[in-house]
Scaffold this motif. Structure first.
Motif, short mmCIF file in Angstrom:
data_model
loop_
_atom_site.label_atom_id
_atom_site.label_comp_id
_atom_site.label_asym_id
_atom_site.label_seq_id
_atom_site.Cartn_x
_atom_site.Cartn_y
_atom_site.Cartn_z
N MET A 176 0.84 -1.19 0.00
CA MET A 176 0.00 0.00 0.00
C MET A 176 0.87 1.24 0.00
SD MET A 176 -2.78 -1.23 2.88
CE MET A 176 -3.72 0.30 2.79
N ALA A 177 0.56 2.19 -0.87
CA ALA A 177 1.23 3.49 -0.90
C ALA A 177 0.25 4.51 -0.34
CB ALA A 177 1.62 3.85 -2.33
N THR A 178 0.69 5.22 0.69
CA THR A 178 -0.16 6.23 1.32
C THR A 178 0.57 7.56 1.39
OG1 THR A 178 0.57 5.69 3.56
CG2 THR A 178 -1.36 4.50 2.74
N THR A 179 -0.21 8.62 1.55
CA THR A 179 0.37 9.94 1.76
C THR A 179 0.85 10.03 3.20
OG1 THR A 179 -1.68 10.94 2.55
CG2 THR A 179 -1.30 10.95 0.15
N GLN A 180 1.52 11.13 3.53
CA GLN A 180 1.96 11.31 4.90
C GLN A 180 0.79 11.41 5.87
OE1 GLN A 180 2.63 13.37 2.32
NE2 GLN A 180 2.70 15.51 2.96
N HIS A 181 -0.42 11.62 5.34
CA HIS A 181 -1.63 11.67 6.17
C HIS A 181 -2.41 10.35 6.13
CE1 HIS A 181 -0.81 15.88 6.66
NE2 HIS A 181 -0.80 16.04 5.34
N ASP A 182 -1.73 9.29 5.70
CA ASP A 182 -2.29 7.93 5.64
C ASP A 182 -3.48 7.80 4.70
OD1 ASP A 182 -0.38 6.72 7.29
OD2 ASP A 182 -1.43 7.45 9.07
N ILE A 183 -3.51 8.56 3.62
CA ILE A 183 -4.54 8.41 2.59
C ILE A 183 -4.00 7.46 1.53
CG2 ILE A 183 -5.87 9.60 0.81
CD1 ILE A 183 -5.66 12.12 2.64
N GLN A 205 -3.58 9.94 -10.86
CA GLN A 205 -2.87 9.35 -12.00
C GLN A 205 -2.17 10.43 -12.83
OE1 GLN A 205 -5.69 6.79 -14.01
NE2 GLN A 205 -5.68 5.33 -12.32
N CYS A 206 -1.21 10.02 -13.59
CA CYS A 206 -0.43 10.86 -14.51
C CYS A 206 0.62 11.70 -13.78
CB CYS A 206 -1.32 11.78 -15.34
SG CYS A 206 -2.59 10.93 -16.26
N GLY A 207 0.97 11.36 -12.57
CA GLY A 207 1.95 12.15 -11.84
C GLY A 207 3.17 11.39 -11.40
N GLY A 208 3.37 10.18 -11.89
CA GLY A 208 4.55 9.40 -11.53
C GLY A 208 4.37 8.44 -10.37
N LEU A 209 3.17 8.39 -9.79
CA LEU A 209 2.96 7.46 -8.67
C LEU A 209 3.11 6.01 -9.09
CD1 LEU A 209 -0.02 8.89 -6.59
CD2 LEU A 209 2.31 8.56 -5.86
N GLY A 210 2.58 5.65 -10.23
CA GLY A 210 2.68 4.26 -10.70
C GLY A 210 4.12 3.82 -10.80
N ARG A 211 4.96 4.67 -11.35
CA ARG A 211 6.38 4.36 -11.48
C ARG A 211 7.03 4.16 -10.12
NH1 ARG A 211 7.59 8.68 -13.73
NH2 ARG A 211 8.57 9.75 -11.98
N ARG A 212 6.68 5.02 -9.15
CA ARG A 212 7.25 4.92 -7.81
C ARG A 212 6.77 3.66 -7.10
NH1 ARG A 212 6.02 10.67 -5.32
NH2 ARG A 212 7.07 9.79 -3.50
N ILE A 213 5.51 3.31 -7.27
CA ILE A 213 4.96 2.11 -6.63
C ILE A 213 5.59 0.86 -7.24
CG2 ILE A 213 2.85 0.76 -6.34
CD1 ILE A 213 1.39 3.56 -6.20
N LEU A 214 5.74 0.85 -8.56
CA LEU A 214 6.37 -0.28 -9.24
C LEU A 214 7.81 -0.45 -8.75
CD1 LEU A 214 6.11 -2.46 -11.49
CD2 LEU A 214 6.93 -0.72 -13.08
#
Length: 177
Positions: free
Chosen positions: A65-72, A99-108
């Motif tokens: 799970m990838a969450t923000t610093q606020h656990d979202i 989406q479209c901000g690089g999160l997928g790449r970071r999670i992968l």
């Protein structure tokens, strides 16, 4: 987009939240040409909480799970150890508003790192639908190479849709030293 991501392994209590994220991410409408399918598959995609729970509780499987610093919760990916050298990645999903901000790449990248650190694997496999040319190109940019193998698409889950006869999953691998 969340600049600071926190990662953790999902627990059974997380299954409902993960089910909602995966289903909404896979069903989200994307206006980018050739990014999502044009066959109606995404609008018909369903995954059950029990399916997510089965992944979470199976040995040598994790949902990260990838969450923000606020656990979202903003993203997730499934990973399974296949053998001493190989792991499989699946259900990469990013909140459709992120989406479209690089999160997928970071999670992968995190999932790859997790598999290397935790299981010592050196090869990762995944797949993409054969009609998703932009996604296939995206995986190639992440270092994944087509193996030349395909896996059948489960048409029975999508009765009533006019699907191409050659629709299948293209298999990919990425090797690490």
């Amino acid at each position: 987009m969340a600049n600071e991501l926190k990662f953790r392994t999902a627990t059974p209590a997380d299954a409902p939240q993960l089910q909602q994220l995966v289903e909404s991410a896979f069903r989200a409408t994307d206006t980018r040409a050739d990014w999502t399918d044009n066959l109606g598959l995404s609008s018909n995609f369903r995954i059950q909480v029990d399916d997510i729970l089965a992944i979470i509780t199976k040995p040598d499987n994790v949902m990260l799970m990838a969450t923000t610093q606020h656990d979202i919760l903003v993203g997730t990916i499934g990973t399974s150890k296949r053998d001493a050298e190989h792991a499989r990645l699946f259900l990469l999903a990013v909140d459709h508003t992120q989406q479209c901000g690089g999160l997928g790449r970071r999670i992968l990248a995190y999932a790859e790192s997790y598999g290397q650190r935790t299981w010592g694997v050196t090869c990762f496999g995944l797949n993409a639908l054969s009609n998703r040319q932009k996604l296939i190109a995206w995986y190639a940019r992440q270092g994944y190479e087509e193996t030349g193998e395909t896996t059948p698409f489960h048409r029975e889950k999508y009765e009533g849709l006019a699907l191409p006869s050659d629709l299948c999953f293209i298999e990919f691998e990425k090797q690490f030293a």
